[in-house]
Motif scaffolding. Structure first.
Motif, PDB file in Angstrom:
ATOM      1  N   ILE A 103       0.856  -1.194   0.000  1.00 49.24           N
ATOM      2  CA  ILE A 103       0.000   0.000   0.000  1.00 49.24           C
ATOM      3  C   ILE A 103       0.888   1.239   0.000  1.00 49.24           C
ATOM      4  O   ILE A 103       1.923   1.269   0.650  1.00 49.24           O
ATOM      5  N   GLU A 104       0.475   2.244  -0.767  1.00 51.69           N
ATOM      6  CA  GLU A 104       1.221   3.488  -0.752  1.00 51.69           C
ATOM      7  C   GLU A 104       0.378   4.572  -0.098  1.00 51.69           C
ATOM      8  O   GLU A 104      -0.715   4.874  -0.569  1.00 51.69           O
ATOM      9  N   ILE A 105       0.859   5.098   1.004  1.00 53.26           N
ATOM     10  CA  ILE A 105       0.152   6.183   1.679  1.00 53.26           C
ATOM     11  C   ILE A 105       0.712   7.485   1.101  1.00 53.26           C
ATOM     12  O   ILE A 105       1.913   7.739   1.202  1.00 53.26           O
ATOM     13  N   GLY A 106      -0.147   8.271   0.495  1.00 55.40           N
ATOM     14  CA  GLY A 106       0.308   9.473  -0.203  1.00 55.40           C
ATOM     15  C   GLY A 106       0.948  10.502   0.720  1.00 55.40           C
ATOM     16  O   GLY A 106       0.736  10.480   1.941  1.00 55.40           O
ATOM     17  N   ASP A 107       1.729  11.416   0.140  1.00 54.51           N
ATOM     18  CA  ASP A 107       2.370  12.480   0.912  1.00 54.51           C
ATOM     19  C   ASP A 107       1.330  13.231   1.727  1.00 54.51           C
ATOM     20  O   ASP A 107       0.277  13.600   1.210  1.00 54.51           O
ATOM     21  N   GLY A 108       1.631  13.464   2.987  1.00 58.55           N
ATOM     22  CA  GLY A 108       0.779  14.274   3.839  1.00 58.55           C
ATOM     23  C   GLY A 108      -0.528  13.628   4.265  1.00 58.55           C
ATOM     24  O   GLY A 108      -1.325  14.239   4.969  1.00 58.55           O
ATOM     25  N   LYS A 109      -0.788  12.382   3.839  1.00 62.38           N
ATOM     26  CA  LYS A 109      -2.059  11.731   4.214  1.00 62.38           C
ATOM     27  C   LYS A 109      -2.003  11.251   5.657  1.00 62.38           C
ATOM     28  O   LYS A 109      -0.936  11.143   6.264  1.00 62.38           O
ATOM     29  N   THR A 110      -3.182  10.945   6.185  1.00 65.16           N
ATOM     30  CA  THR A 110      -3.258  10.464   7.562  1.00 65.16           C
ATOM     31  C   THR A 110      -3.972   9.111   7.599  1.00 65.16           C
ATOM     32  O   THR A 110      -4.986   8.930   6.930  1.00 65.16           O
ATOM     33  N   VAL A 111      -3.418   8.175   8.345  1.00 71.62           N
ATOM     34  CA  VAL A 111      -4.106   6.908   8.603  1.00 71.62           C
ATOM     35  C   VAL A 111      -4.432   6.893  10.086  1.00 71.62           C
ATOM     36  O   VAL A 111      -3.544   6.968  10.939  1.00 71.62           O
ATOM     37  N   GLU A 112      -5.738   6.842  10.391  1.00 76.90           N
ATOM     38  CA  GLU A 112      -6.188   6.922  11.781  1.00 76.90           C
ATOM     39  C   GLU A 112      -5.722   5.715  12.583  1.00 76.90           C
ATOM     40  O   GLU A 112      -5.438   4.656  12.024  1.00 76.90           O
ATOM     41  N   ASP A 113      -5.673   5.847  13.896  1.00 76.25           N
ATOM     42  CA  ASP A 113      -5.360   4.691  14.730  1.00 76.25           C
ATOM     43  C   ASP A 113      -6.501   3.684  14.588  1.00 76.25           C
ATOM     44  O   ASP A 113      -7.648   4.064  14.308  1.00 76.25           O
TER      45      ASP A 113
END
Lengths: 376, 398
Positions: B377-387
């Motif tokens: 998976i690629e998490i984009g620049d500046g994105k947030t993945v919640e806890d």
């Protein structure tokens, strides 16, 4: 098909501090490698899967390292890795023939040489570090119809360097016109032989035969230099990373050049489809404690670090104690440092123990070297 | 002709591990990575080798590709043997029946022919869901000394948790008198570890009877053990006192990883008396950069660390860029944490990319849950993945 021959003992005297107990081929380098990993991997990566390793003395550590050759995929029913230990016939009396040159080494395995059936044979020493595409070199050898193709690297040569090297002159087609064996008073840019040669198998057999008949001992002097005008000897230019060790200082400087910006490291270890393969030791991951401070260092697996490590190279299973500071040093496998130890410009061989509160220092031009298994 | 083996091990590795969600999307649970350079199955396999058991059948069913590839010819565990060694046993099509493995007992039943080739006196049944070091040879000695038909390894669990396990009731000689699968009101704390030694003939008899019973779940805990007990067989509990952890959930898998670090780790991988073997390739040594900071962590070969790593486990080839922070997290092979990104209290599968200044998970605290990011998976620049997020491989979340 191509077969390979690796000379494990030539240059054994280059770093006596570290090769007293081992062959040049089994000299540890860069955290987890031994020098033989480089020629072996270069050959395997180029599709050579029959490799002879010629030894003459001190080869226990080498046998331990290469084993059956399975880490390089060389444990094979057909071909594979064969370590040629010194051969003493029942009628030889007391002396074991020891050799100090490639031709003498080849003479010690004449049965193997005369039974070879491959088209080409690659010969390699173990004193250099490079990641070279030998397939490409063989292709050039085939294309030019050469008898011998010599891998060279263009280097800025100092008189000291020249006095230990074979310098090759060639015409615009790359055909060797002259080979200078350990010349004196030479400086400037020259093509230096890096001791990796492709030889046509028939030509090799004739050379060995000739050498036996006329008691010749040196491939460079008695063939390369003497026959350049009659035979077809070509150069192959390699321009990747190359380092060779002729002293402890060389070894130290080259090891340290792997640190810092990742350029040099990646040009050996991260070449696409050309990994450098070594024996897998099954170490645990390295453990950093709460007080660990590590900077600009290369660290193998299996270490436990509780102190400070800067600009250093730690091999597998090294223990760094609490409040211990290690700077500009190379610690071989299973070196144990106690608490509050200070090391600067030190090279420890395997299984060295440095007890609490010891301070040891060498200098960059003359690192302090501690023998295998010593306790301080 | 096959050489006789005193004891053959059968390792149940077909489980899906559905409570590991994204981490077992394409991988069987036993092949889930653990501890920087291992997979869960390395622990039972290494235990076998360290206990002198050199013939192991691995029963696979769910998503076997990664597991098969990993086990290969068994060379990392010295199980590439001319006689015995490791053998992967998938379900197969027979003349009369063609079936998946219906339960743990059915899986062994369908492979009785494999066991019988080695004419063993004993069969050791193992599962691929636990992290522990154990000497099965000691358990086998205990089994022989008791002249037992079956020996079950048990571990003391807190009474409050006993209702999650199969619980053994024993007399003063440790002979099992009663067995209760996940009892509501447990009165004993001896929990089954899912490790059984059977006399082969006895096991074969009960497996054949169980296979003939159409109402059976074909399960060791639910069917075979109670049936044996009812028949009056000599069954003993073997107490194990060491580290043992079921890693069937995200929380327990994370905890087990964290048990490897700390001043005095609860589970010490660096103990040279119990070597754990794993398949590992030729990676270059790990490089720690000038501005890097690594504390209380495990880091593996091939990693390049320029940022900060705190209380974390990094598998091989992980890249942590300058200014990036990895905290209280487990990061599988070849993932990349880019400049300024923060990963805390998370598990990242292999080949994940966390873009610049992205944030994954939240600082560990009461009520905060682990964030899990699936493979590639690629998490984009500046994105947030919640806890507590659970991002499956292939998700279009970025």
């Amino acid at each position: 098909m191509t077969e390979g021959i690796i000379f494990s003992n030539l240059h054994d005297d280059a770093i006596p501090e570290l090769t007293k107990v081992r062959t040049m081929a089994s000299l540890p380098f860069a955290c987890r490698y031994r020098l033989i990993d480089f020629p072996l991997s270069n050959m395997v990566n180029s599709g050579i899967n029959s490799v002879y390793v010629v030894t003459t003395r001190n080869y226990q550590s080498l046998l331990d390292h290469v084993g059956s050759g399975k880490d390089w995929d060389l444990a094979r029913r057909s071909g594979g890795l064969k370590v040629m230990t010194p051969y003493m016939s029942a009628f030889a009396g007391t002396g074991i023939a020891r050799f100090n040159s490639r031709m003498e080494a080849l003479k010690s395995i004449t049965n193997t040489i005369f039974n070879m059936t491959s088209d080409y044979v690659v010969l390699s020493d173990c004193d250099g570090i490079c990641n070279i595409n030998i397939s490409d070199m063989i292709a050039q050898h085939e294309r030019t119809g050469a008898d011998i193709t010599v891998a060279v690297k263009k280097m800025d040569v100092t008189p000291e360097k020249a006095a230990r090297s074979v310098i090759v002159e060639s015409d615009e087609d790359g055909r060797i016109t002259e080979a200078l064996i350990r010349p004196s008073r030479i400086t400037g840019e020259h093509d230096v032989n890096i001791n990796i040669w492709v030889v046509s198998r028939r030509y090799l057999q004739v050379m060995v035969h000739d050498a036996m008949a006329r008691n010749l001992t040196s491939m460079s002097r008695d063939f390369l230099a003497r026959n350049a005008a009659f035979a077809k000897y070509m150069i192959y230019r390699y321009d990747g990373f190359y380092a060779n060790f002729s002293s402890l200082q060389d070894y130290f400087a080259c090891s340290m050049s792997l640190l810092g910006d990742s350029g040099e490291r990646n040009s050996i270890f991260s070449v696409k489809n050309h990994p450098i393969i070594t024996k897998v030791r099954n170490s645990t991951p390295t453990k950093y404690s709460d007080d660990a401070k590590v900077k600009n260092s290369l660290i193998a697996d299996g270490c436990v670090i509780e102190g400070t490590v800067e600009n250093s190279i730690l091999f597998r299973g090294v223990k760094v104690g609490k409040n211990t500071v290690i700077k500009n040093s190379i610690l071989f496998q299973d070196t144990y440092t106690g608490n509050s130890v200070n090391l600067n410009c030190v090279v420890t061989d395997k299984n060295v123990v440095i007890r609490d509160y010891r301070t040891l220092s060498g200098s960059e031009s003359m690192p302090f070297c501690i023998e295998k298994g010593k306790m301080i | 002709m096959f050489n006789k083996k005193e004891c053959v091990a059968m390792l149940l590795a077909g489980g899906q591990g559905s409570r590991l969600y994204a981490l077992t999307e394409t991988t069987a649970k036993p092949a889930v990575p653990f501890g920087g350079k291992y997979r869960i199955i390395d622990f039972p396999l290494s235990n076998c080798v360290n206990s002198g058991i050199d013939t192991v059948g691995v029963l696979t069913q769910y998503q076997p590709l990664v597991l098969n590839e990993y086990i290969g010819n068994g060379q990392p565990w010295d199980l590439d043997r001319a006689s015995g060694g490791v053998m992967v046993l998938p379900p197969y099509q027979a003349k009369d029946v063609q079936d998946w493995y219906k339960g743990t007992a059915n899986a062994i039943y369908q492979n009785l022919n494999f066991i019988n080739r080695y004419d063993p006196d004993y069969v050791l049944i193992l599962s691929g869901d636990h992290i522990y070091n154990m000497d099965y040879a000691q358990m086998l000695d205990y089994h022989k000394k008791n002249n037992a038909d079956c020996t079950i390894a048990v571990i003391d669990v807190p009474l409050s948790e006993a209702s999650r396990f199969g619980i053994m009731y024993t007399d003063e000689t440790e002979r099992i008198t009663e067995f209760a699968e996940k009892p509501k009101n447990p009165k004993s704390t001896k929990a089954s570890m899912g490790i059984y030694i059977f006399n082969k003939d006895m096991l074969e008899k009960f497996l054949i009877a169980d296979a003939a019973d159409k109402d059976s779940d074909n399960d060791f805990g639910k069917n075979i053990i109670p049936a044996m007990l009812n028949s009056g067989a000599r069954m003993f509990a073997y107490r194990f006192e060491g580290y043992w952890k079921d890693v069937g959930t995200i929380d327990s898998l994370w905890e087990a990883n964290m048990d490897l670090i700390g001043e005095e780790p609860v589970f010490n991988l660096h103990d040279r008396r119990h070597k754990v073997y794993s398949r590992s390739g030729a990676r270059q040594p790990q490089y720690v950069g000038d501005e890097a900071k690594i504390t209380n962590s495990l880091v593996t070969e091939g990693c390049e660390i320029y940022g900060e790593v705190i209380n974390s486990i990094l598998f091989s080839g992980v890249y942590v860029a300058p200014g990036a922070v990895v905290k209280d997290s487990v990061v599988f092979s070849d993932s990349k944490i880019m400049e300024g990104a923060v990963v805390s209290y998370s598990m990242l599968d292999h080949d994940v990319v966390v873009g610049k200044n992205a944030v994954v998970g939240k600082d560990r605290a009461e009520g905060v849950k682990i964030a899990v990011v699936g493979a590639e998976i690629e998490i984009g620049d500046g994105k947030t993945v919640e806890d507590g997020a659970m991002i499956y491989p292939g998700a279009e979340n970025n």
